[in-house]
Structure formats: C-alpha cells, structure tokens
Design an enzyme around this catalytic site. Structure first.
Site, PDB file in Angstrom:
ATOM      1  N   GLU A   1       0.856  -1.248   0.065  1.00 42.44           N
ATOM      2  CA  GLU A   1      -0.002   0.007   0.066  1.00 42.44           C
ATOM      3  C   GLU A   1       0.719   1.291  -0.173  1.00 42.44           C
ATOM      4  O   GLU A   1       0.833   2.082   0.956  1.00 42.44           O
ATOM      5  CB  GLU A   1      -0.951   0.101   1.234  1.00 42.44           C
ATOM      6  CG  GLU A   1      -1.962  -1.161   1.199  1.00 42.44           C
ATOM      7  CD  GLU A   1      -2.810  -1.055   2.272  1.00 42.44           C
ATOM      8  OE1 GLU A   1      -3.949  -1.582   2.295  1.00 42.44           O
ATOM      9  OE2 GLU A   1      -2.593  -0.539   3.193  1.00 42.44           O
TER      10      GLU A   1
ATOM     11  N   GLU B   1      -6.134  -8.049  -0.600  1.00 42.01           N
ATOM     12  CA  GLU B   1      -6.725  -7.684   0.753  1.00 42.01           C
ATOM     13  C   GLU B   1      -8.298  -7.571   0.710  1.00 42.01           C
ATOM     14  O   GLU B   1      -8.506  -6.580  -0.088  1.00 42.01           O
ATOM     15  CB  GLU B   1      -6.085  -6.780   1.679  1.00 42.01           C
ATOM     16  CG  GLU B   1      -4.598  -7.129   1.927  1.00 42.01           C
ATOM     17  CD  GLU B   1      -3.987  -5.970   2.766  1.00 42.01           C
ATOM     18  OE1 GLU B   1      -4.854  -5.127   3.360  1.00 42.01           O
ATOM     19  OE2 GLU B   1      -2.595  -6.059   2.895  1.00 42.01           O
TER      20      GLU B   1
END
Length: 688
Positions: free
Chosen positions: A177, A326
C-alpha cells in the site's frame, strides 16, 4: 587455523546443500490449486511454529489455497544488518504446501526494522511540516532515499535468491500500500532534477507554467519549491507526476532484483488502493505482471457501484484479470463506526470481485496479533485460534470457488463500453473544485452506475488506451487533455466510435494550463460547438429535452452551436438568467462516428435516460438481456462460451429469467431461471 576454517566452510556448505535439498524435495509436491483462489494474509512470525499446523488445517478446511506472508517481517528476516534469517519462512512455505496452499511473498520494505532507522536516520521520511517521522509505525521511510533503496533491494535479493525457484511460491508483492512521501531537501533536489529533465530549460518551464503571474518566474532550478494542494497548477501537477515516477522507480529497484533471481512463472505485483489518488496507478502498474488492490468497505455496507468501478479501474491498469490481495473479513478497525458486514454480504462481495475480473480474493487477515495497532481488525479466527462466526461463510466461498473454477478458468471481462479515467484530471479538479461539493469520482460514478446497469459490463481505462474495440466511450470530467489524448479521441470518433464528453472536459492542457480555445479545447471543431461559460451552482438549474425533464445540481455549462448539423439534446430552463433557454447537451454525427458533450451535472433519473439514449445510438446491448432492478450481471468470456455471475443487491428476493436454458454452475443441473435472495449469488453458463 586454515584447516579449522576449511572444515567450517565445508560444514556450512553441507548445511546449505541440505537446506536447498529439503526445499527442493518439498517443491516437488507443489500443490495443484483451482483457477479461482481464496486466500488470506498469514503472519507465521507472530506465532510459535507449534501453532502453524492448526492454523493451516483450518485454512485447508475453509478452501483457502493461498497465503501472503512476509510483508511486515523485516525485523525477523534481517534481525541485524546483513544477518539474514529465512529458515522460518522456508518452513512456513513448506508447511502451507502440505495443506494444498501456495504462497505469495511480500517484500518487507513497508515496515523497516528499528536497527535500520536508528543506524540510518536519513532513511526516515520528512513530513510536510518539516518534522522527521519516527519508528514505531509503518511507512515511516523515505521512498526517494538512496540508502533506504539500497537496503530494501538487498533484502528483496535475499528473498528472491532463496525462494525464486520454489514452485510453492507463485508470486511476489512489492512493499504494501504505497502511501507516504517525503519533503526533505534531497527529495526536493531530485524533484528539481526531474523538472529539468522534463522541461529542458527554465524558459520553457516558465512559459508553460505562466510564471509571469504573481512574479513566480524562476531563474535557477533550485528556486522551484514543492507545493501541494494550493499553488501554481503546473507545479502542482508536476509534483504529483514526480511522486508517481518516484514510486515507480522505488518499486523497480526491488522488482529488477526479484526478476533476476526468480522463475518467470512467479508474477510480481503490488497492492494498490482503488480510488486512492496519492499517485498515478497507471504509471506505477507499467512494470508489474498483474494488478492487485485492497478492497475495503470500512463503515457501512458494500456499494456495488463504487466497488465495481474500483474493480474495473484496477482491471484497466493492465487490461486483464487482477487479484484482490486484501479484503475485509466482516469488519475493520479504522472506520468511524467499525460495523460488521451483514450475514451473506462477505460471500456476495467475494463473488462481486470475481464477476468484475478478479481471479483471487484474499482476506486480511487470518488471525490478529495479540498486540499492535490493528488488534481489533476483523479476522477469520479469533485470538484463541478458533473460528469466528464468519468462518463458515468463508468456507462456503472456498467450496464454491473450487466448484466454479473449471467453468471460469481462462475467462475474462470484455466490454462494449469504456469510461475514461485520468489521475491528472482528478487532481486538477480537486485542486480547483470551484464548488466544494464537486467530487470528480462522484462525477464518474454518476455515469458509471447507469452505464453498468444498461450494458452489464464497463471497462475503466486511461484516455491513452486503444479505443477502437468500444462502441461507446464516455469521458466524465476529462479535465486535462494533452495533444496526444486529443488525437486519440478524434481518431476514435473518425473511425466510427461514439465519444461522450462530460462536464469540465478538455479545459486544461498537459501542463494543467487553460487551453487557449474554450472547452472542449482541441476537440471544439470536431464537436461543432463549445462551452461559452461554466457556472458553479448554489441552486439547481432545471433542464428539459430528449432525456426528459430534470435538474442540474452543482454545475452547469452554457453550450453554443457553431455548425448546422449539431443537434441540441437538452436545454436549461429558467435559472440564473445566463442559462435560461440555453443548450445543456449537444451531439454531432461525424462520418460513421459521433461526438456528444454534456455540460450539465445530470440528476439520476435524467442520467438514466441519457444513458439509454447513448447505448441505443451506439448499438450497445446488455450482455444477458433485461434483469430486475438491483440484480447485477457480470459476464466473463472464455474461448468457447460466456459465464455469468449474478448477484442480488436489492432487499427483496428476485427471479431472473435467462434467455435460454443454461447450466447452474453452483447448484448443478439445467435451468432457465434463477431465484436470488438478498445477497444471493448464481453462476450460469451455456448448457452443454
């Protein structure tokens, strides 16, 4: 001494050969996995090895065939500089394989160890207010710092050399991320060098940024500052492009060393974040093998339009199927209200992912650490290691993925409609909204929702993409249009396509400066009309015409018509005087093609009518035919036939009549209708 040293070397070599031999033997029994993978993030470093077997057995029972490991484990992998410990990871990968589970390894550069930040404080990022970030969280590193890149590359190289030929490892996730950037003096100098490479001379930069305004003219490259949020539009856009290029080079620094030491079959990706605009995802995705993103609802419930468009955006990064690396197993820990998704909603969300082109759905996380910042985040098993109430629903998804894999293997999404999405344009509007309620993502979604319902499949692609395969291309808020983009759009129309420009399109050039022509800039002659003035609205403006009567909130553009073959589709009613009776939407045929400009922000009912007109004149057909409101159709096409994933997001039970007898993939048998409860799922394909 030499004899002792030689014996020590021999012992070490024998030990290394034994480790390699054991890993090779384990690799020979690499698990066979289904085409659709159910996965989870697993953190074996947080638990004693004696616990692993119980966790992996529960994963296997739930139909989980993939684990992502390692992305936060740098302190375990390299407890001191140059001293690597990867044996525990090798054991974990081998243990997972015995349960039919393959592994994705995350490089751990998102969370540097304490020894690193203590020994090399220059690797810590500098916040915009000038303060240094501190150890104790994640993402505290400076993504532009050469020393940090050197250390991260060395760590990635060790991982790739150890596991790059392990068949139980199917891929790599670089970092985690991408988010935080640095505002230190060295990064500023790098930005100035980036500008020099792009513009060549200060005279060129000053001209293209119009720095004569407010006496902003630069006489030396080191005078150029970093600005975010408010500043010269050319400078703001250049900084964000630099941020994007720097993330790309940061990623490439690790990607290159992995590729040099790993099998080509092992893919490389990173997990992006949907609508996040911290960098240009098209830029960063260029060097990856596949795109992946982290799909979280947060507070509230699944919005199939917002979420579906984010899937389609991610699919458009590489133009092919993607992974959801995710997703939340029920709830999160970071929203204002961390509500749990309803029973059945997690299953529907997983199939929504697959319908939009995902081949893998992975949950964050398997089991929470007993301490740490995310200890309240949702999991699949509790802190005691026993299944959460959600576990049976995940197990149902796992069984369904296995059952549907043969039908969906090798299939992908193909659309007749594309929406153009541009980070340059989103940033440009965000910096100068002109109406505080103007949200460029909301603008895109106002078109996307009705288009998706009508066509049942939409691609979200950049304006530089090859557009010839689409019958209809819609560009909401394409604010920044370079010469190359303009040529691409004009060629599409001249070759027979239908281009629809939404409000605020083609106002800016490639440097975020105003085009000397009025909107739509270089497309004005093709349109045969232009925007005479734009108005940020306090009150709504009424509109009426071919798409019925409605209203325009937020924004309205007064259009004029130059050529006689331009058709006025909508006009404004009595409003602010300037808009009264003026054109709000116009269209023009250009050979076999067509160009349409919509200057009003349309209300939902009017937009629905506008979309029906767009698809009708463009020859776009629904993939499966009409379905009840609230039912989403997701077609995926293979070499021989299409597979349709149907989801019911309405509260009421819905029955979908199929155009022909079809095979029910999940329940078996042949059917010509499926009945879906709230959050119900069906997968159908041509009867055999």
């Amino acid at each position: 001494m030499n004899l002792t040293r030689n014996r020590t070397v021999q012992v070490c070599l024998i030990a290394m050969l034994l480790i390699a031999s054991c890993e090779f033997m384990a690799a020979q029994t690499a698990p066979q996995t289904p085409a659709l993978l159910l996965g989870t993030a697993w953190y074996p470093e947080q638990w004693p090895e004696s616990r692993w077997e119980a966790d992996l057995a529960l994963m296997q029972q739930a139909g989980i065939h993939m684990v992502r490991v390692g992305e936060f484990a740098w302190s375990r992998m390299e407890p001191s500089e140059g001293q690597y410990d990867l044996d525990w990871l090798a054991h974990a990968i081998s243990a997972a394989a015995k349960h039919g589970i393959v592994t994705v390894i995350g490089t751990p550069s998102a969370a540097p160890p304490a020894w690193l930040t203590q020994k090399y404080p220059e690797t810590l990022r500098t916040k915009e207010d000038g303060r240094k970030d501190q150890h104790g969280n994640r993402q505290q590193f400076n993504w532009a710092n050469p020393k940090y890149r050197e250390l991260a590359r060395a760590m990635a190289e060790q991982l790739a050399k150890r596991f790059g030929h392990n068949p139980n490892v199917v891929g790599w996730q670089i970092d985690n991320e991408y988010a935080e950037v640095s505002f230190d003096a060295e990064t500023k100098a790098q930005f100035q060098q980036w500008l020099k490479a792009r513009y060549g001379t200060l005279d060129n930069l000053n001209t293209r940024w119009t720095t004569s305004y407010w006496s902003e003219t630069y006489f030396d490259w080191n005078q150029v500052p970093i600005q975010t949020g408010y500043g010269n539009p050319g400078l703001l856009l250049s900084w964000m492009r630099f941020v994007s290029d720097t993330w790309r080079s940061y990623q490439k620094n690790q990607l290159e060393v992995i590729r040099a030491n790993a099998d080509p079959r092992q893919f490389i990706t990173t997990n992006m974040m949907g609508w996040d605009a911290g960098y240009d995802q098209y830029t960063v995705a260029q060097d990856l093998d596949l795109a992946a993103w982290d799909d979280y609802v947060g507070q509230g419930h699944l919005d199939p339009i917002l979420n579906g468009a984010a899937h389609d955006l991610t699919r458009g990064l590489k133009g092919k199927n993607f992974w959801v690396m995710e997703t939340q197993p029920g709830g999160v820990n970071w929203a204002d209200i961390n509500n749990w998704l309803d029973k059945g909603e997690v299953r529907a969300m997983a199939w929504h992912d697959i319908g939009h082109g995902a081949d893998t759905v992975s949950y964050w996380q398997w089991r929470s650490a007993l301490n740490g910042q995310e200890q309240y985040h949702g999991t699949l098993v509790g802190p005691d290691g026993t299944p959460d109430p959600l576990y049976p629903e995940i197990a149902q998804v796992g069984k369904e993925f296995e059952k549907a894999s043969p039908a969906l293997a090798g299939t992908s999404v193909k659309s007749e409609v594309a929406i153009l999405h541009s980070y340059d344009s989103r940033w440009a509007i965000q910096w100068q909204k002109h109406n505080k309620t103007y949200d460029p993502v909301a603008e895109l979604l106002s078109y996307y929702g009705p288009l998706r319902a009508e066509a049942q499949s939409v691609d979200v692609v950049p304006p530089t993409a090859e557009l010839g395969k689409y019958k209809l291309v819609v560009a909401p808020g394409l604010n920044v249009v370079s010469d190359a983009i303009a040529q691409n759009l004009m060629q599409y129309v001249k070759n027979g396509g239908h281009l629809v420009l939404g409000q605020r399109s083609a106002m800016k050039d490639d440097d975020n400066g105003l085009w000397p022509q009025r909107q739509p800039g270089p497309l004005t002659d093709l349109l045969g009309g232009r925007v005479e003035q734009y108005y940020a609205l306090v009150d709504t403006a009424p509109i009426d015409g071919k798409w019925g009567a409605g209203e325009s909130p937020k924004w309205a553009e007064l259009l004029s018509v130059k050529d006689g073959d331009v058709e006025v589709l909508m006009r404004y009613g009595k409003s602010n005087g300037w808009l009264d009776g003026q054109s709000a939407a116009i269209t023009r045929k250009v050979g076999k093609g067509r160009i349409t400009y919509i200057g009003a922000w349309l209300d939902p009912k009017t937009m629905t009518n506008a979309v029906k007109w767009m698809t009708d004149v463009s020859g776009v057909k629904a993939a499966l035919g009409p379905v009840p409101e609230g039912v989403e159709v997701n077609p995926r096409y293979g070499a021989k036939s299409a597979v349709y994933v149907l989801l019911n997001f309405s509260k009421a039970e819905q029955t979908v009549k199929l155009p022909a007898k079809m095979q029910d993939v999940l329940n078996g048998g042949i059917t010509q209708a499926v009945t879906l409860k709230h959050y119900g799922v069906a997968v159908v394909t041509a009867a055999r």
